[in-house]
Structure formats: C-alpha cells, structure tokens
Write a protein that holds these residues in place. Structure first.
Motif, PDB file in Angstrom:
ATOM      1  N   ARG A  71       0.373  -0.736  -0.151  1.00 15.25           N
ATOM      2  CA  ARG A  71       0.149  -0.090   0.100  1.00 15.25           C
ATOM      3  C   ARG A  71       0.678   1.285  -0.434  1.00 15.25           C
ATOM      4  N   ARG A  72       1.221   1.604  -1.298  1.00 14.79           N
ATOM      5  CA  ARG A  72       2.039   2.859  -1.271  1.00 14.79           C
ATOM      6  C   ARG A  72       1.635   3.916  -0.845  1.00 14.79           C
ATOM      7  N   CYS A  73       2.196   5.023  -0.717  1.00 14.38           N
ATOM      8  CA  CYS A  73       2.099   6.538  -0.178  1.00 14.38           C
ATOM      9  C   CYS A  73       2.876   7.515  -0.809  1.00 14.38           C
ATOM     10  N   ALA A  74       2.484   8.101  -2.134  1.00 14.34           N
ATOM     11  CA  ALA A  74       3.594   8.699  -2.580  1.00 14.34           C
ATOM     12  C   ALA A  74       3.841   9.800  -1.578  1.00 14.34           C
ATOM     13  N   VAL A  76       4.622   9.614   1.226  1.00 16.41           N
ATOM     14  CA  VAL A  76       6.017   9.174   2.295  1.00 16.41           C
ATOM     15  C   VAL A  76       6.869   9.076   1.753  1.00 16.41           C
ATOM     16  N   ARG A  77       6.993   8.856  -0.150  1.00 15.55           N
ATOM     17  CA  ARG A  77       7.593   8.573  -0.774  1.00 15.55           C
ATOM     18  C   ARG A  77       8.638  10.181  -1.784  1.00 15.55           C
ATOM     19  N   LYS A  78       7.668  11.487  -0.719  1.00 16.95           N
ATOM     20  CA  LYS A  78       8.266  12.086  -1.425  1.00 16.95           C
ATOM     21  C   LYS A  78       8.638  13.499  -0.070  1.00 16.95           C
ATOM     22  N   TRP A  79       8.979  12.624   0.802  1.00 19.58           N
ATOM     23  CA  TRP A  79       9.089  13.698   1.758  1.00 19.58           C
ATOM     24  C   TRP A  79      10.842  14.071   2.245  1.00 19.58           C
ATOM     25  N   THR A  80      10.443  15.370   1.963  1.00 17.13           N
ATOM     26  CA  THR A  80      11.540  15.779   1.434  1.00 17.13           C
ATOM     27  C   THR A  80      13.109  15.173   2.565  1.00 17.13           C
ATOM     28  N   ILE A  81      12.964  14.421   3.577  1.00 17.64           N
ATOM     29  CA  ILE A  81      14.386  14.097   4.692  1.00 17.64           C
ATOM     30  C   ILE A  81      14.681  13.153   3.619  1.00 17.64           C
ATOM     31  N   TRP A  82      14.213  12.210   2.912  1.00 26.17           N
ATOM     32  CA  TRP A  82      14.271  11.589   1.566  1.00 26.17           C
ATOM     33  C   TRP A  82      15.628  12.791   0.679  1.00 26.17           C
ATOM     34  N   ARG A  83      15.254  13.127   0.224  1.00 26.36           N
ATOM     35  CA  ARG A  83      16.554  13.980  -0.344  1.00 26.36           C
ATOM     36  C   ARG A  83      17.755  14.403   0.120  1.00 26.36           C
ATOM     37  N   ASN A 122      16.860   4.584  -4.318  1.00 29.24           N
ATOM     38  CA  ASN A 122      16.180   4.378  -5.371  1.00 29.24           C
ATOM     39  C   ASN A 122      14.891   4.072  -5.648  1.00 29.24           C
ATOM     40  N   PHE A 123      14.847   3.386  -5.314  1.00 30.15           N
ATOM     41  CA  PHE A 123      13.385   2.662  -5.149  1.00 30.15           C
ATOM     42  C   PHE A 123      11.795   2.410  -4.181  1.00 30.15           C
ATOM     43  N   CYS A 124      12.503   3.725  -3.222  1.00 24.07           N
ATOM     44  CA  CYS A 124      11.605   3.815  -2.561  1.00 24.07           C
ATOM     45  C   CYS A 124      11.310   5.100  -1.405  1.00 24.07           C
ATOM     46  N   THR A 125      12.259   6.040  -2.289  1.00 24.79           N
ATOM     47  CA  THR A 125      11.990   7.533  -2.099  1.00 24.79           C
ATOM     48  C   THR A 125      12.054   8.099  -4.199  1.00 24.79           C
ATOM     49  N   TYR A 156       4.302   2.019   7.858  1.00 24.13           N
ATOM     50  CA  TYR A 156       5.053   2.937   7.719  1.00 24.13           C
ATOM     51  C   TYR A 156       6.243   2.049   6.167  1.00 24.13           C
ATOM     52  N   ALA A 157       6.353   0.658   6.631  1.00 24.06           N
ATOM     53  CA  ALA A 157       7.250  -0.221   5.126  1.00 24.06           C
ATOM     54  C   ALA A 157       6.574  -0.769   3.984  1.00 24.06           C
ATOM     55  N   MET A 158       4.883   0.097   4.012  1.00 22.69           N
ATOM     56  CA  MET A 158       4.610  -0.657   2.705  1.00 22.69           C
ATOM     57  C   MET A 158       4.027   0.957   1.801  1.00 22.69           C
ATOM     58  N   SER A 159       4.653   2.108   3.278  1.00 22.47           N
ATOM     59  CA  SER A 159       4.174   3.217   2.359  1.00 22.47           C
ATOM     60  C   SER A 159       4.963   3.462   1.649  1.00 22.47           C
ATOM     61  N   ALA A 160       6.231   3.112   2.137  1.00 21.18           N
ATOM     62  CA  ALA A 160       7.726   4.001   1.212  1.00 21.18           C
ATOM     63  C   ALA A 160       7.479   2.493   0.102  1.00 21.18           C
ATOM     64  N   GLY A 161       6.653   1.295  -0.233  1.00 23.00           N
ATOM     65  CA  GLY A 161       6.991   0.775  -1.904  1.00 23.00           C
ATOM     66  C   GLY A 161       7.528  -0.718  -1.333  1.00 23.00           C
ATOM     67  N   LEU A 162       7.769  -0.698   0.159  1.00 18.49           N
ATOM     68  CA  LEU A 162       8.836  -2.228   0.301  1.00 18.49           C
ATOM     69  C   LEU A 162       7.154  -3.283   0.102  1.00 18.49           C
ATOM     70  N   VAL A 163       7.602  -4.111  -0.105  1.00 18.02           N
ATOM     71  CA  VAL A 163       6.589  -5.441  -0.039  1.00 18.02           C
ATOM     72  C   VAL A 163       7.470  -6.818   0.549  1.00 18.02           C
ATOM     73  N   SER A 164       6.821  -7.887   0.739  1.00 14.82           N
ATOM     74  CA  SER A 164       7.762  -9.527   0.882  1.00 14.82           C
ATOM     75  C   SER A 164       7.666  -9.958  -0.058  1.00 14.82           C
ATOM     76  N   CYS A 165       8.973 -10.579   0.568  1.00 16.42           N
ATOM     77  CA  CYS A 165       9.634 -11.192  -0.513  1.00 16.42           C
ATOM     78  C   CYS A 165       9.320 -12.563  -1.024  1.00 16.42           C
ATOM     79  N   SER A 166       7.819 -13.269   0.401  1.00 19.96           N
ATOM     80  CA  SER A 166       7.191 -14.374  -0.686  1.00 19.96           C
ATOM     81  C   SER A 166       7.213 -14.597  -1.812  1.00 19.96           C
ATOM     82  N   LYS A 167       7.627 -16.207  -2.042  1.00 18.35           N
ATOM     83  CA  LYS A 167       6.847 -16.385  -3.636  1.00 18.35           C
ATOM     84  C   LYS A 167       5.726 -15.909  -3.721  1.00 18.35           C
TER      85      LYS A 167
END
Length: 336
Positions: A71-74, A76-83, A122-125, A156-167
């Motif tokens: 459940r990504r959140c644009a 969160v991915r654009k927080w200034t802290i990531w710049r 590269n992939f979560c911000t 919080y993790a999902m909001s950045a675009g992280l998902v499980s590495c399960s099959k």
C-alpha cells in the motif's frame, strides 16, 4: 589508544540535515520495530487497550497486504528527508538503456551491503529520478517478511513501496494486469550482508535460482543491477567462514531469518566510530534486460541456462563500469 576525529563545529546546515536524515534511516532499521512493538504493548496494558484491540482486528483483516502489492503512499515517498538522505552519500541512479513499460521486469539487485542503502534510496523514494529515467514503470522492493510482523511498522514500510519477498508476493507483482511492474529483489539476501565490507566483491548467487524460475513462469524480463559503493559504507568485524562469530551469525540467521552483521562506521559528532554510514557515493547501474519468454513449467536445464546467462550479464555489467567507479583492473566479482 584510538584517536577520535571530531566533526568541525562550522558544518553547513544542509550537511547537518543530511546527517539527521541518515540517522533517522538507521534508527528505523535498528530500533523502530522494537519501538512500535513497545507502543502496542503499552496500549494493551494501559487504558487504551480498545485502540490496540481495533488495530489487532485491522492486522487480522489486512495481514496479507504485504504479499499482495502493499500500500504505497506517494506523500511518504516524497518526504523532504529522503532528498537529504540521497545527498548524504550521494546516491545516483544510472540507466544503460530504455525499458519498455509494456513489459514486466525482475530487477536483481547486487550487492546487499549492510543496510541496502542504494536499493532503498532508488526504489523507495522519489529523489533519484526513477520516474524520469523509467517512465511508466513501478518498482516494488521485496524485503524479508519479518519486517511486516510488527504493528505500525508494517504500515510505514508499505507506504514506501516495500513488499514481502515471499514467492506469493513476487508472483502477485509479476501477475498484475497491464504491464510496467518491477519486482526488485536483493538476490544475495541476508547471507550476503555478512560479506559486506569495503573492497568486498563477493556475491551469494550460485545457489539462488528461485527468482529465475519466477521470471520464467511470468515472462518477466531479467535486469541485472549493480550498486557500486554499497559495500563501502560500513566496516564490519572480521568474520571469516568457519570463525566462531560467523558460525553464531549463521545460526541466528537460520533461526530468525535475518542476519546480524556486526558493523561500524562513524558517529554524529565524530568520524571515528558509530553506526552512521560513511559518506561514500553510491552509483546504481541498471543493466540491459534479458528477454524472457513465458514458460509455466521450466525444466531444471532451462532454469540453469537462464541463471548462467544472468550471471554472465551481471559480470559483464560490472566489468564494463568498474573502472569508472573506482574498482581496479584486478577487481573481479566472486560468485558463491
């Protein structure tokens, strides 16, 4: 006696902000899970137990979301802290060719490093230019399911675009209707993090073929990705194969599912020790795609053949760019 090198007082404000951003990022890796669990337990034991009960119900109903695209959140991915996080190292994303958004892709990311800074940046911000370089494509960074077992942290993790590495999770991403989905998998995994130290070129790849099978089953084009500088960010306590420390680390990895590299680098106010990474540039090179034809039931021979081709392409990508990013002519990848 170790001489401590203190940071100067008159550091520019933007560099202080970069240090704060990276300190926050390291904190999330090392302590946020414990803090989130502590908050949940305190809510249960205090007068706010009903809120904990409601969240517990939410967890029950939402448990599979990390395996179904997250459940990504644009925002969160654009927080200034990531710049500021990007500029600390800094992190650079470099493409070698265009990727057609009509296809699905599986990015194999190497090396793991200690805390996978390049993959996260590269992939979560949205601050290293991924959308500009690869328009129409959406990356999903797969991480250990362990991180999604903690209340609040999982959201919080999902909001950045992280998902499980399960099959199941990788299958969901690569089975989405339409195209343009990218599964980003750190191939070496937790085991490879125990090799992460300056100068290391050892990759855990020879026996990791699950991603090859998934690429074949879903017709996802394979893209090797090498992140120069990833292993330069931290020193690590010596732990050669067969040592007591390495044996303990391997045993804990098998029990808990994640590794515990004993790393150190610099601190906030001094440069001699601490858990902040060194300010070393990261150059993440996205290679050319290996076209994969869909094969619902690949044979062992077909998997092995594609796996070897992937390793050859990865090695070629490294050899082509190594001189540009500080690797000597004698430096070569070691596949284990």
């Amino acid at each position: 006696m170790v001489k401590i090198e203190f940071a100067p007082i008159n550091i520019p404000f933007n560099r202080r902000m970069q240090t704060i951003a990276v300190l926050y990022w390291v904190f999330t890796f090392l302590f946020l899970a414990q803090c989130c669990m502590g908050v949940f337990v305190l809510a249960v034991l205090s007068g706010y137990w009903h809120f904990a009960a409601l969240y517990g119900l939410w967890l029950y109903l939402d448990w599979d979301t990390p395996q179904t695209g997250g459940r990504r959140c644009a925002w969160v991915r654009k927080w200034t802290i990531w710049r500021h996080f990007r500029d600390y190292f800094p992190i650079h994303l470099i493409k070698t060719c265009d990727l057609d958004p009509k296809h699905r892709y599986l990015f194999g990311f190497h090396p793991h490093g200690v805390l996978v800074a390049g993959a996260f940046g590269n992939f979560c911000t949205e601050y290293t230019g991924f959308q500009e370089l690869f328009p129409g494509l959406t990356p999903y960074l797969h991480v250990l399911p362990f991180w999604f077992k903690f209340p609040f942290l999982r959201e919080y993790a999902m909001s950045a675009g992280l998902v499980s590495c399960s099959k199941k999770s990788v299958t969901h991403v690569l089975s989405q209707e339409g195209a343009g989905a990218i599964s980003v998998i750190v191939i070496g995994g937790a085991e490879e993090s125990l090799e992460a130290r300056p100068g290391s070129l050892t990759l855990q790849t020879l026996h990791r073929k699950g991603f090859i099978k998934l690429a074949l089953k879903h017709g996802a084009h394979l893209v090797p990705v090498f992140s120069f500088g990833e292993n330069e960010l931290f020193n690590q306590l010596e732990n050669p194969e067969g040592s007591v420390i390495r044996n303990i680390q391997n045993r804990l990895r098998k029990i808990m599912g994640f590794a515990l590299p004993l790393f150190h680098a610099r601190g906030v106010f001094q440069y001699s020790f601490g858990v902040l990474p060194f300010r070393k540039p990261i150059y993440t090179i996205v290679g050319k795609p290996i076209v994969v034809e869909q094969n619902a039931s690949p044979t062992t021979e077909e998997v092995d053949k594609l796996h070897q081709r992937y390793l050859d392409e990865l090695n070629g990508l490294f050899e082509e760019h190594k001189a540009q990013y500080g690797i000597t002519e004698q430096g070569h990848l070691v596949f284990k």
